[in-house]
Design an enzyme around this catalytic site. Structure first.
Site, PDB file in Angstrom:
ATOM      1  CD  GLU A  20      44.622  44.141  39.333  1.00 28.74           C
ATOM      2  OE1 GLU A  20      44.879  44.786  40.928  1.00 28.74           O
ATOM      3  OE2 GLU A  20      43.891  43.462  39.217  1.00 28.74           O
ATOM      4  CD  GLU A  58      42.279  48.817  41.374  1.00 26.13           C
ATOM      5  OE1 GLU A  58      41.785  48.114  41.855  1.00 26.13           O
ATOM      6  OE2 GLU A  58      42.284  48.595  39.652  1.00 26.13           O
TER       7      GLU A  58
END
Length: 636
Positions: A201, A277
């Site tokens: 991320e 995710e």
């Protein structure tokens, strides 16, 4: 010397002859493929992005993944959880790799026991699961400092997650060691690892445009040859895409799915889509609600993701537990530390039990698998042991004499910069600061994260993010001022990870004058910490104990041990240790009301139980077969 030279000449001639033959064969375009061993012959191309589909060798491949972190699950239970993953219809395990646990001190690596990454990956392969590895170095994962070692913060100029020299030098040394373990586990070397994630991320952090290319090169230079991925949420996807690496997305709602997949199509054209995710639930913070996500909503979103032509990874399939002090924290508008349980309202519970999500998802994946799913493993038995009444006690103030010599310092020193642990400072636990004062007044300073203030042995209140001043009552003569500071968890996500030093930060002031001459005790509460407290150091519990204090009891088990949950009703805040294992923190503000105690960590016979309590002890420690997670809040 002459004889030695003569003996070497035939070897040289043979070498030259072989070189000529090899060159001839290359020129003749020898079919090297048929000279490879059979097991390598079918492992040439690995996982590839081929148009809109993943291909594994010559076959279209759909990733049905589930996240489980080996460091959050007792090693004795890895097989049970992985078999349940396989039986749910998943084909791929994803896991993070926590740098801070694997390199607790510079150059000192730990891949033993519960941190045996290689054993975990090979067990997944044995069970029939592929693996996507997420080695960081930053992993977020609701773990302290996002998995980065706290000793990095000894450098006052440290810039984490950038190409700052002090950071990249540490990453290089860590990756040298880690990748030597990972490389043989890759698909093309006969292992189960089919893809590796580049950092985590980074788009939402995005401090240094040279950083992600550096991490990519660091992986490739050390022998990573499988498909590389990035992973970003809606806040970072736009800035997280990089050349030569497949972008994947993190989300929870169908609305985000459409927006993010449209964006991916616009920037990387026709490529396989993957939700790295899909959040099956969410983590909890102390003082907040227990977050849950309805199983029907999960099923609908998973179905929509696959209908959109996307592969998927369930984050989390099984969350496990933030054993010890490893939990992370968030700090946007206010500081919130994560609870010990990493149940996450995931597909399996914290203790590995089935949920409504599991049964619905097993039915769904079973309907599209084309082959019968393996049978569901039986649940591990649970029990409620008889209540335990601690019978011995040691106040913190009495315990100080048995601890290592304190650090003497003119000024306060933060945890990370204490000259202990071979120069690596203190990572976790508590730190006690002690000095002498001769007057009353207003005490002020920066305390990270929570400091209980004592005049001699009497508690007069707390300093924390909200309470930066406290009144010190009228005293006579010279008095001992003590501040017991707890690291409640370093922030694991956000822009302020460089500012996660713990303890007393800078000077602490009494009536605006800086205090001097500190004695500083490191209370990291590792196994070696308690070895100093031999049985003769403990006393019977007095009618009115002095806090903080350690309480000692024995849990007697006559048959084979089973999993259970500890309930500390009447206790306020502290930490529990069983046979030297740190189960984690408890706190009566909730939402977590019980601590998971794996039967694998119990012995038939006598089990040592130590509770460190900060303020108020209950009469007994209770046990229950089911967890209590407090009031719930549905996720939107």
């Amino acid at each position: 010397m002459g004889k030695w030279s003569i003996g070497r000449k035939p070897g040289r001639a043979l070498g030259l002859l072989l070189l000529v033959i090899l060159s001839f064969l290359v020129l003749c375009r020898l079919d090297w493929y048929n000279l490879l061993p059979a097991w390598l012959r079918h492992r040439q191309s690995g996982l590839q992005a081929n148009g809109q589909y993943f291909m594994l060798e010559d076959s279209t491949f759909w990733i049905f993944g589930g996240s489980m972190h080996y460091f959050r699950v007792p090693k004795e239970y890895w097989r049970d959880r992985l078999l349940k993953m396989k039986a749910c219809g998943l084909n791929t395990l994803t896991t993070y790799v926590p740098w801070n646990l694997h390199e607790p001190e510079r150059g000192k690596f730990d891949f033993s026991g519960n941190l045996d990454l290689e054993a975990f990956v090979l067990m997944a392969a044995e069970i029939g699961l592929w693996v996507i590895l997420r080695p960081g170095p930053y992993i977020c994962s609701e773990i302290d400092l996002g998995g980065l070692p706290s000793w990095l913060l000894q450098d006052s100029g440290m810039r984490l997650r950038t190409t700052y020299k002090g950071f990249t030098e540490a990453v290089d040394l860590y990756f040298d060691h880690l990748m030597s373990r990972v490389v043989p586990l890759q698909y093309k070397h006969g292992g189960p690892i089919i893809a590796v994630q580049v950092e985590n991320e980074y788009g939402s952090y995005n401090r240094d445009p040279a950083y992600m290319p550096y991490i990519k090169k660091a992986l490739e230079d050390r022998g990573i040859v499988e498909l590389l991925l990035t992973s970003d949420n809606k806040d970072g996807l736009q800035k997280g895409v990089m050349d030569g690496v497949l972008a994947t997305i993190n989300l929870q709602s169908q609305h985000e799915l459409q927006l993010l997949t449209n964006f991916l199509l616009s920037v990387q054209r026709v490529q396989p889509k993957m939700v790295m995710e899909y959040w099956t639930g969410w983590f909890d913070s102390w003082g907040g609600p227990h977050n849950i996500l309805d199983s029907s909503e999960v099923l609908k979103t998973v179905s929509a993701i696959l209908d959109a032509g996307s592969s998927i990874n369930l984050y989390m399939f099984h969350g496990g537990t933030n054993f010890g002090f490893i939990n992370g924290a968030m700090h946007f508008h206010e500081y919130k530390s994560d609870v010990t349980s990493y149940d996450y309202d995931a597909v399996l519970t914290e203790a590995g039990d089935y949920t409504a999500k599991y049964f619905k998802l097993r039915g769904f994946f079973g309907s599209i698998s084309g082959v019968p799913l393996p049978p569901q493993p039986d649940l591990l038995p649970k029990t409620a042991y008889e209540p335990l009444r601690p019978n011995l006690y040691l106040s913190l103030w009495d315990a100080l004499q048995y601890m290592e010599e304190p650090v003497n310092s003119e000024k306060p020193v933060n945890m990370e910069n204490l000259p202990i642990n071979n120069g690596n400072g203190q990572s976790f636990g508590y730190t006690l600061y002690e000095t002498t004062i001769a007057s009353s007044g207003i005490l002020s300073g920066l305390v990270r994260d929570r400091g209980q203030v004592f005049v001699n042995t009497v508690s007069v209140g707390f300093l924390d993010y909200e309470r930066k001043k406290i009144v010190i009552p009228l005293i006579q003569g010279y008095t001992r001022l003590r501040i017991l500071v707890e690291n409640r968890g370093r922030v694991n996500y956000g822009d302020n990870i460089d500012d996660q030093r713990k303890g007393l930060i800078g000077n602490i002031y009494l009536n605006d004058s800086p205090l001097k001459k500190f004695r500083i005790y490191s209370l990291d509460m590792k196994k070696s910490f308690f070895q100093r407290f031999s049985v003769d150091k403990w006393s019977p519990i007095p009618e009115v104990p002095t806090f903080p204090a350690f309480f000692l009891g024995a849990l007697s088990i006559s048959l084979s041990p089973f999993d259970t949950f500890m309930k500390l009703e009447g206790w306020e805040k502290g930490v529990v240790f069983i046979n030297g294992q740190n189960l984690g923190r408890y706190w009566n503000i909730g939402p977590q009301e019980t601590l998971y105690l794996p039967g694998a960590w119990l012995d038939q016979g006598i089990n040592q139980v130590i509770v460190f309590e900060e303020k108020m002890a209950g009469p007994v420690i209770q046990f229950t077969e089911t967890p209590h997670l407090g009031r719930s809040q549905y996720l939107d």
